[in-house]
Motif scaffolding. Structure first.
Motif, PDB file in Angstrom:
ATOM      1  N   GLN A   1       7.125 -48.309 -20.889  1.00 21.14           N
ATOM      2  CA  GLN A   1       7.121 -47.750 -19.541  1.00 21.14           C
ATOM      3  C   GLN A   1       5.886 -48.132 -18.739  1.00 21.14           C
ATOM      4  OE1 GLN A   1       7.212 -43.518 -20.017  1.00 21.14           O
ATOM      5  NE2 GLN A   1       5.228 -43.415 -21.016  1.00 21.14           N
TER       6      GLN A   1
ATOM      7  N   LYS B   1       9.936 -42.957 -21.248  1.00 20.84           N
ATOM      8  CA  LYS B   1      10.748 -43.798 -20.371  1.00 20.84           C
ATOM      9  C   LYS B   1      10.647 -45.239 -20.848  1.00 20.84           C
ATOM     10  CE  LYS B   1      10.360 -41.022 -16.232  1.00 20.84           C
ATOM     11  NZ  LYS B   1      10.171 -41.049 -14.792  1.00 20.84           N
TER      12      LYS B   1
ATOM     13  N   LEU C   1      13.530 -48.606 -14.654  1.00 25.30           N
ATOM     14  CA  LEU C   1      12.863 -47.626 -15.506  1.00 25.30           C
ATOM     15  C   LEU C   1      13.754 -46.390 -15.624  1.00 25.30           C
ATOM     16  CD1 LEU C   1      10.145 -47.097 -16.971  1.00 25.30           C
ATOM     17  CD2 LEU C   1       9.384 -45.982 -14.892  1.00 25.30           C
TER      18      LEU C   1
END
Length: 152
Positions: free
Chosen positions: A12, A57, A45
């Motif tokens: 992420q 994420k 994302l």
């Protein structure tokens, strides 16, 4: 050569440009080993269902690949080494899908059609309760009790 769909998840904290660079790197690996990459989709994302290597994420990317198995093995080997790739999955398919994948198709709540009672479903009826009027609740008389002495 065989047809594959390949999806990988990147950390992420890398940027979208770095994700595109990863895609180009793995595309180069496939092409160097005699394959070719068709459709490439960057899903962006998204939140993960559970944490993977302390990440909540991940950047998702999809590639349609037409390559020999050796090219896929080399790409997956390099993904195992990379710290930026959290997970990957390669699936052999009969043919590649046309158009955008299910993840990129816009799903709008209004397109699903009306439901009875809106999103919550139909309203339940509560047996002996009369309907509400003007925001106040009217109690029905209880046959098991007589009149109250303190109000009579």
């Amino acid at each position: 050569m065989a047809l594959y769909e390949h999806v990988f998840l990147a950390r992420q904290d890398i940027s979208a440009q770095q994700v595109d660079a990863l895609v180009e790197q793995y595309k180069g690996v496939i092409e160097a080993n005699g394959g070719k990459v068709g459709r490439i989709e960057n899903w962006g994302l998204k939140s993960l269902t559970y944490r993977i290597k302390k990440n909540r994420k991940a950047h998702y990317a999809l590639m349609d690949i037409d390559a020999p198995p050796a090219a896929i093995q080399e790409m997956e080997r390099q993904m195992r080494i990379s710290e930026d790739v959290l997970r990957y999955m390669t699936i052999a398919v009969e043919k590649h899908e046309e158009g955008p994948s299910a993840m990129l198709q816009k799903r709008d709540r209004d397109d699903r059609g009306p439901r009875e009672g809106g999103d919550r479903g139909p309203r339940r009826e509560f047996g002996d309760r009369p309907p509400r009027r003007d925001g106040e609740f009217q109690r029905a008389p209880r046959p098991d009790r007589g009149p109250r002495e303190d109000r009579a």
